[in-house]
Scaffold this motif. Sequence first.
Motif, mmCIF file in Angstrom:
data_model
loop_
_atom_site.group_PDB
_atom_site.id
_atom_site.type_symbol
_atom_site.label_atom_id
_atom_site.label_comp_id
_atom_site.label_asym_id
_atom_site.label_seq_id
_atom_site.Cartn_x
_atom_site.Cartn_y
_atom_site.Cartn_z
ATOM 1 N N ALA A 105 36.226 50.057 21.608
ATOM 2 C CA ALA A 105 35.269 50.828 22.399
ATOM 3 C C ALA A 105 34.816 50.067 23.636
ATOM 4 O O ALA A 105 34.267 50.653 24.577
ATOM 5 C CB ALA A 105 34.064 51.197 21.543
ATOM 6 N N LEU A 106 35.040 48.746 23.664
ATOM 7 C CA LEU A 106 34.597 47.942 24.805
ATOM 8 C C LEU A 106 35.571 47.979 25.976
ATOM 9 O O LEU A 106 35.210 47.584 27.082
ATOM 10 C CB LEU A 106 34.420 46.486 24.371
ATOM 11 C CG LEU A 106 33.212 46.187 23.482
ATOM 12 C CD1 LEU A 106 33.304 44.767 22.928
ATOM 13 C CD2 LEU A 106 31.912 46.365 24.253
ATOM 14 N N THR A 107 36.779 48.433 25.752
ATOM 15 C CA THR A 107 37.806 48.382 26.804
ATOM 16 C C THR A 107 37.349 49.082 28.077
ATOM 17 O O THR A 107 37.443 48.535 29.185
ATOM 18 C CB THR A 107 39.119 49.010 26.300
ATOM 19 O OG1 THR A 107 39.555 48.317 25.131
ATOM 20 C CG2 THR A 107 40.195 48.924 27.376
ATOM 21 N N TYR A 108 36.844 50.297 27.929
ATOM 22 C CA TYR A 108 36.403 51.054 29.105
ATOM 23 C C TYR A 108 35.260 50.347 29.813
ATOM 24 O O TYR A 108 35.256 50.202 31.045
ATOM 25 C CB TYR A 108 35.967 52.458 28.686
ATOM 26 C CG TYR A 108 35.269 53.217 29.788
ATOM 27 C CD1 TYR A 108 35.994 53.825 30.808
ATOM 28 C CD2 TYR A 108 33.875 53.296 29.828
ATOM 29 C CE1 TYR A 108 35.352 54.517 31.829
ATOM 30 C CE2 TYR A 108 33.228 53.985 30.842
ATOM 31 C CZ TYR A 108 33.966 54.592 31.835
ATOM 32 O OH TYR A 108 33.325 55.265 32.849
ATOM 33 N N TRP A 109 34.269 49.873 29.036
ATOM 34 C CA TRP A 109 33.094 49.253 29.630
ATOM 35 C C TRP A 109 33.424 47.909 30.264
ATOM 36 O O TRP A 109 32.847 47.553 31.304
ATOM 37 C CB TRP A 109 32.002 49.094 28.581
ATOM 38 C CG TRP A 109 31.515 50.407 28.066
ATOM 39 C CD1 TRP A 109 31.730 50.951 26.837
ATOM 40 C CD2 TRP A 109 30.781 51.380 28.814
ATOM 41 N NE1 TRP A 109 31.154 52.188 26.755
ATOM 42 C CE2 TRP A 109 30.563 52.480 27.943
ATOM 43 C CE3 TRP A 109 30.268 51.432 30.098
ATOM 44 C CZ2 TRP A 109 29.869 53.614 28.350
ATOM 45 C CZ3 TRP A 109 29.571 52.555 30.509
ATOM 46 C CH2 TRP A 109 29.372 53.626 29.641
ATOM 47 N N ASP A 110 34.344 47.172 29.672
ATOM 48 C CA ASP A 110 34.782 45.913 30.294
ATOM 49 C C ASP A 110 35.428 46.177 31.648
ATOM 50 O O ASP A 110 35.187 45.450 32.624
ATOM 51 C CB ASP A 110 35.782 45.191 29.385
ATOM 52 C CG ASP A 110 35.118 44.492 28.215
ATOM 53 O OD1 ASP A 110 33.877 44.463 28.176
ATOM 54 O OD2 ASP A 110 35.844 43.972 27.355
ATOM 55 N N HIS A 132 35.101 45.802 37.405
ATOM 56 C CA HIS A 132 35.310 46.501 38.673
ATOM 57 C C HIS A 132 34.064 46.458 39.545
ATOM 58 O O HIS A 132 34.141 46.246 40.771
ATOM 59 C CB HIS A 132 35.718 47.948 38.395
ATOM 60 C CG HIS A 132 35.903 48.783 39.628
ATOM 61 N ND1 HIS A 132 34.863 49.476 40.225
ATOM 62 C CD2 HIS A 132 37.001 49.015 40.397
ATOM 63 C CE1 HIS A 132 35.312 50.104 41.297
ATOM 64 N NE2 HIS A 132 36.602 49.851 41.428
ATOM 65 N N ASP A 133 32.889 46.670 38.939
ATOM 66 C CA ASP A 133 31.637 46.714 39.699
ATOM 67 C C ASP A 133 31.103 45.318 40.005
ATOM 68 O O ASP A 133 30.426 45.120 41.022
ATOM 69 C CB ASP A 133 30.586 47.506 38.930
ATOM 70 C CG ASP A 133 30.944 48.985 38.805
ATOM 71 O OD1 ASP A 133 31.775 49.468 39.601
ATOM 72 O OD2 ASP A 133 30.400 49.652 37.902
ATOM 73 N N ALA A 134 31.380 44.359 39.119
ATOM 74 C CA ALA A 134 30.838 43.012 39.302
ATOM 75 C C ALA A 134 31.525 42.260 40.429
ATOM 76 O O ALA A 134 30.883 41.481 41.148
ATOM 77 C CB ALA A 134 30.955 42.207 38.006
ATOM 78 N N PRO A 138 37.190 32.175 39.865
ATOM 79 C CA PRO A 138 37.311 32.186 41.331
ATOM 80 C C PRO A 138 36.680 33.428 41.937
ATOM 81 O O PRO A 138 36.694 34.510 41.338
ATOM 82 C CB PRO A 138 38.835 32.191 41.545
ATOM 83 C CG PRO A 138 39.387 32.840 40.317
ATOM 84 C CD PRO A 138 38.491 32.397 39.196
ATOM 85 N N ILE A 139 36.074 33.257 43.114
ATOM 86 C CA ILE A 139 35.534 34.406 43.836
ATOM 87 C C ILE A 139 36.245 34.584 45.180
ATOM 88 O O ILE A 139 35.880 35.453 45.964
ATOM 89 C CB ILE A 139 34.009 34.263 44.061
ATOM 90 C CG1 ILE A 139 33.686 32.988 44.823
ATOM 91 C CG2 ILE A 139 33.264 34.312 42.744
ATOM 92 C CD1 ILE A 139 32.208 32.846 45.143
ATOM 93 N N VAL A 192 39.409 39.177 41.837
ATOM 94 C CA VAL A 192 38.221 38.703 41.135
ATOM 95 C C VAL A 192 37.974 39.536 39.878
ATOM 96 O O VAL A 192 37.625 39.000 38.820
ATOM 97 C CB VAL A 192 36.987 38.743 42.058
ATOM 98 C CG1 VAL A 192 35.727 38.352 41.296
ATOM 99 C CG2 VAL A 192 37.197 37.816 43.246
ATOM 100 N N ALA A 193 38.185 40.846 39.962
ATOM 101 C CA ALA A 193 37.971 41.713 38.802
ATOM 102 C C ALA A 193 38.930 41.345 37.663
ATOM 103 O O ALA A 193 38.529 41.343 36.488
ATOM 104 C CB ALA A 193 38.162 43.173 39.200
#
Length: 215
Positions: free
Chosen positions: A16-21, A26-28, A75-76, A83-84
């Motif tokens: 269930a975490l796959t989508y939220w990860d 993506h957003d981070a 790395p950023i 980065v994602a």
Amino acid sequence: AALLRRIRDGEDTARALTYWDEQLAHDAAPVVRTRAAFLAKLQPAVARHYAKLTADAGEGDEPLRLVYAPSYDGPIEGDDATVAAAFRERLDALRRRELAQGVNVLGPHRDDLAFFAGPLNLATYGSRGQQRTVALALKLGELEFIEGETHEQPVLLLDDVLSELDASRRQALLHAVAPLEQVLLTVADATSVPAEALAAAHVYTVRAATLEPQS
């Protein structure tokens, strides 16, 4: 966090975490990269203002450094996709820890900002006066940055900042803000403001929730 606790308690599966990860990574990525870039731009102005505010405080010549401390230690550099991808790898590596604690330990909400003068972490080991001066330098640096971006100078609000500054810092702060277009400074004790600063200001007194001009 609620999903992590459900998985920990056997009420859901790690799948269930796959989508939220994916969403978090993506957003981070742009948030982390933008924060790092912003602080790099802000650093020179904040360091300059801190140096001016402490010039007569006898604290040495160590410049102030802003240190971005993200919870993500990868790395950023590169684009958001790079980065994602690295962010997702760190999430996978921390999965067991997150499930054990029942909280998310990686993400922009866990990032922090540190301030150093030489090797000294001022947030941890700085005096109250030093910490207050860092906050003021940051505020002045932000004002300078916003003015540069918008070509309009924001109103500067300073709420009872003089009470925790020594005489040299008070004088330096008042000198720094004197050329600004509009500064609202509150004090509990008007004697903390030098007479020349009062003479150049519009002074008001608040009594019984009423604003009264002082002649």
